[in-house]
Motif scaffolding. Structure first.
Motif, PDB file in Angstrom:
ATOM      1  N   GLY A 169      33.067  41.042  23.997  1.00 42.45           N
ATOM      2  CA  GLY A 169      32.928  41.459  25.391  1.00 42.45           C
ATOM      3  C   GLY A 169      33.251  40.334  26.356  1.00 42.45           C
ATOM      4  N   LEU A 172      36.966  39.913  26.528  1.00 44.38           N
ATOM      5  CA  LEU A 172      37.591  40.944  27.352  1.00 44.38           C
ATOM      6  C   LEU A 172      37.450  40.656  28.839  1.00 44.38           C
ATOM      7  N   LEU A 173      36.232  40.360  29.264  1.00 44.51           N
ATOM      8  CA  LEU A 173      36.018  40.167  30.701  1.00 44.51           C
ATOM      9  C   LEU A 173      36.629  38.864  31.196  1.00 44.51           C
ATOM     10  N   VAL A 176      41.010  39.047  29.552  1.00 44.94           N
ATOM     11  CA  VAL A 176      41.841  40.234  29.774  1.00 44.94           C
ATOM     12  C   VAL A 176      41.633  40.778  31.190  1.00 44.94           C
TER      13      VAL A 176
END
Lengths: 205, 205
Positions: A169, A172-173, A176
């Motif tokens: 997570g 991702l944050l 991405v």
């Protein structure tokens, strides 16, 4: 990461000429696979395209690695290096395991060379079941279960997965979606806050 | 997929007749958008396709919602309902905030009706910058910053993002990649382990 001991031979045999043979060939294909999967994503990558980048015949790629899925797994594996990494994280014992895991994971993502294939894996796994299966098998089974095997907590795999979910997570944050201030934070500031979380999942009841 | 309630009309100017006007039209378009984005993903969704499902003229969709990006944001917002949710999670004070947040987030993903658009958001955001921008603006700014505004910790937004990263990572591993045992775990077992993590990020120095 292990080097192939010798170039193998086998069915449908490709020509073993100067350009294609030699101990570095398998490794060259693997690196090409990593590059091409990262650049084009799982869906748009073909064995033929990888062979072209590696400068070998596609038959040789199949010979060494089998299917596109297997090649994808090999391309990821060279990034993760589970055989080296897991003992380094787990083997030093429960104390500080959260911090070592957080620092290792962020290290992979901070380095552009290893970030690209990780991005390819994550993006591919969300849209292609075949890539998701590779992620399940390789990253989660081969890395997380080995980590879990050394844990002295109830439901060790479940807890290793919770730790992994947090790391994924964050990737991702941060890398991405790039949300601020997380995207620009010093990696060490992330480690300081996240390590106790991982530590709790991996070592505390 | 639900059928449009009324017979649809063709291209051209939107006629403000019985089928298209009225207080329910805007809501109908929003629900259609949620459905279509969830089913086809950001990339393959068009305003025209949403208009078709809603049974209205595409011009009416533009009139109410503006661009495809705005419509995407509106479709997500109806799922998240930040205006309702944030006060419910934060407003009851710091005690138990981690547990309330974990339970709310898992609740969204456990319900198939709200899971689908969340999947669409996450998948789209990883491959399309426009969708990532919507995710940044809406979910992270409008939800997380409101949560952060009530926190009494250093770097509240950073900490709210760490909490969010954990929840998003769990959603990915549980609902998308479906790794076991996390995928089959009782949601309450996840809440029990994860709530203290969120609590620490949101309330402890």
């Amino acid at each position: 990461m292990t080097e192939p001991a010798k170039p193998r031979r086998g069915p449908g045999r490709p020509r073993q000429d100067e350009a294609e043979a030699g101990p570095g060939t398998q490794e060259r294909i693997r690196l090409a696979a990593r590059e091409v999967f990262a650049e084009r994503g799982y869906d748009k990558t073909s064995v033929r395209g990888i062979a072209k980048v590696a400068g070998v015949d596609p038959a040789l790629v199949h010979h060494y690695f089998g299917s596109k899925d297997d090649l994808f797994a090999a391309a990821i594996e060279v990034t993760m290096e589970p055989a080296l990494v897991v003992p380094a994280i787990v083997g030093e014992g429960p104390e500080g395991i959260g911090e070592r895991l957080a620092r290792y994971f962020l290290g992979i993502w901070e380095n552009p060379v290893t970030r690209a294939p990780m991005l390819a894996v994550v993006r591919s796994a969300l849209t292609h079941e075949a890539a998701a299966a590779v992620l399940r098998r390789l990253v989660l089974r081969r890395v997380l279960e080995r980590v879990a095997a050394d844990l002295d907590v109830p439901d060790p795999t479940f807890r290793a997965e919770l730790a992994a979910s947090h790391m994924i997570g964050i990737a991702l944050l941060r890398y991405v979606v790039q949300v601020e201030p997380l995207a620009s934070a010093d990696p060490e500031d992330i480690v300081v806050l996240v390590a106790p979380t991982l530590q709790r999942y991996l070592t505390e009841e």
